[in-house]
Scaffold this active site. Structure first.
Site: not given
Length: 380
Positions: A98-101, A151, A200, A227, A277, A331, A334, A361
């Site tokens: 969202s951009g909250g971070f 957030d 949070q 968080g 992520d 991959c 490799c 990789h």
RNA sequence: GGGUCGAUACCAAAGCGGUCAAAUGGGACUGGCUGUAGACCAGUUGGCUUUGCCUUCGAAGGUUCGAAUCCUUCUCGGCCCA
């Protein structure tokens, strides 16, 4: 929207299927981070092919970012292209943060109010308002499939008062995000995106509880734990996960944002988390740290441990080495037969190809690890 | 042959009498990266028994309380004149 398919006998881990308007994804899964609509050195169609080749039974997914895409290319361009999928040629699923971070990561460049945040662009210094409503609006222009509510995370360490504020602001903003999302999709005929709430509460158990309880009264498609993995002891993070997961609805996916190392992901899966992520595989690849298997399978059959090594490709130890990077990996890097000595040479001279080959990789490593976890969970 | 300028750590290059084991780059070596501002950042880079000591700034002498810094000679290199 989310079906649980099987549960692990010896942990809270579960395998499931998350239905989105662009396809279904098997959980637990990991989202490569394409903040600005590209995987830094790798185009999204390339990533799509790699994700499919690792597990054709699940729809490829990436994470992208509202704040960064708002600054460049901006909503207008995204809209004129019909969203990020078309713009970046990504046929898979997109989740947008969202951009909250960025309130946290770019805190020197913004001012917080109850209504939202005034950002000063890290690119040209220009000022911009980001509110829950604006964040939703931008995510609608991106046309991502999973939206995150706006957030507020104060950083770590933070005082109880600061964390309390982050919890109450995050709840208030979650309600506003939800309202905007609901009214937007009520006016559109297309299948709606999912919207996730973000818990949070930092390292304070009662605030984690408060945040989780407040958010779960709201009708979100999934719940994120935010968080964490920001400098606190690993044990604190695991405790927070253990406290929060039981408070989240069983029938909703659980997303641990920004985490983490392979071991942290395994530990979180065991504690009931479904989605992840992290920039670690991609950033580390650019910086010369690669993950390699020590056995054919990364994940042990009882889901209790991982077998892998983290190697520094720039290290002198690999100079002239004719050993393969990872004898068990399929991959591109490799299977092309590059030796560790050659890859070290590419890192050593700083050629962008090193970052590319390393990114391919490491993404393979992370996604293969998740696939193995899903396979283990599906067998039980 | 004469004159002149130069020779500093792995490389380049500051320093021109004490505060110099010697700035700064580069290279090399080690680490770190967790909802990506940062294909980046940090540390180390003469030796040791490391709040200090020892050896070092082309070589050998000398001046001085004290020299990478001043003087003499030599060696090597650049340029100019023969």
């Amino acid at each position: 929207m989310f079906e649980i398919q099987s549960r692990h006998a010896h942990s809270r881990a579960r395998a499931g299927i998350l239905h989105t308007r662009r396809g279904t994804i098997r959980t637990p899964f990991f989202m490569p981070v394409a903040t600005q609509g590209v995987l830094k050195t790798l185009s999204l169609p390339e990533l799509y092919g790699y994700e499919q080749s690792i597990d054709s039974s699940t729809t490829p997914i990436v994470l992208s970012n509202t704040y960064h895409l708002y600054l460049r290319p901006g909503e207008k361009q995204l809209q004129s292209f019909g969203g990020l999928h078309q713009f970046a040629q990504w046929p898979g699923i997109i989740l947008t943060d969202s951009g909250g971070f960025q309130i946290f990561s770019l805190k020197k460049l913004n001012t917080l109010t109850d209504d939202g945040v005034q950002f000063q662009s890290h690119i040209d210094g220009s000022r911009h308002w980001l509110t829950p409503e604006r964040s939703m609006e931008i995510q609608s222009a991106i046309d991502s499939d999973i939206w995150m509510s706006f957030d507020y995370f104060p950083g770590y360490p933070a005082t109880e008062q600061e964390v309390e504020k982050s919890v109450s602001l995050t709840t208030a903003w979650a309600k506003r995000s939800l309202l905007w999302h609901a009214s937007y999709w009520a006016q559109h005929q297309r299948p709606p995106s999912l919207l996730f709430g973000i818990v949070q509460g930092g390292a304070f158990p009662h605030l984690r509880k408060k945040s989780a309880e407040e958010l779960t009264t709201l009708d979100f498609g999934g719940f994120a734990i935010g968080g964490l993995a920001v400098g606190e002891p690993e044990e604190t993070m695991y405790q927070a996960i253990e406290e929060v997961v039981p408070l989240l609805p069983e029938r909703r996916p659980r997303y641990l944002m920004g985490v983490g190392t392979p071991d942290q992901i395994l530990q979180a899966v065991r504690r009931g988390v479904d989605m992840f992520d992290c920039v670690m595989p991609t950033r580390n690849a650019r910086h010369g740290t690669l993950y390699t298997r020590t056995e054919e399978r990364i994940v042990s059959a009882d889901l209790s441990s991982l077998r892998y090594e983290k190697i520094q490709m720039r290290a002198h130890a690999w100079a002239g080495s004719d050993a393969p990077l990872d004898a068990y990996c399929a991959c591109f890097t490799c299977s092309s037969g590059f030796s560790r000595g050659y890859l070290r040479h590419l890192y050593s001279i700083g050629d962008p190809t090193a970052a590319r080959l390393g990114t391919i990789h490491n993404i393979f490593f992370y996604l293969s690890m998740m696939r193995e976890m899903r396979d283990v969970l599906s067998l039980v």
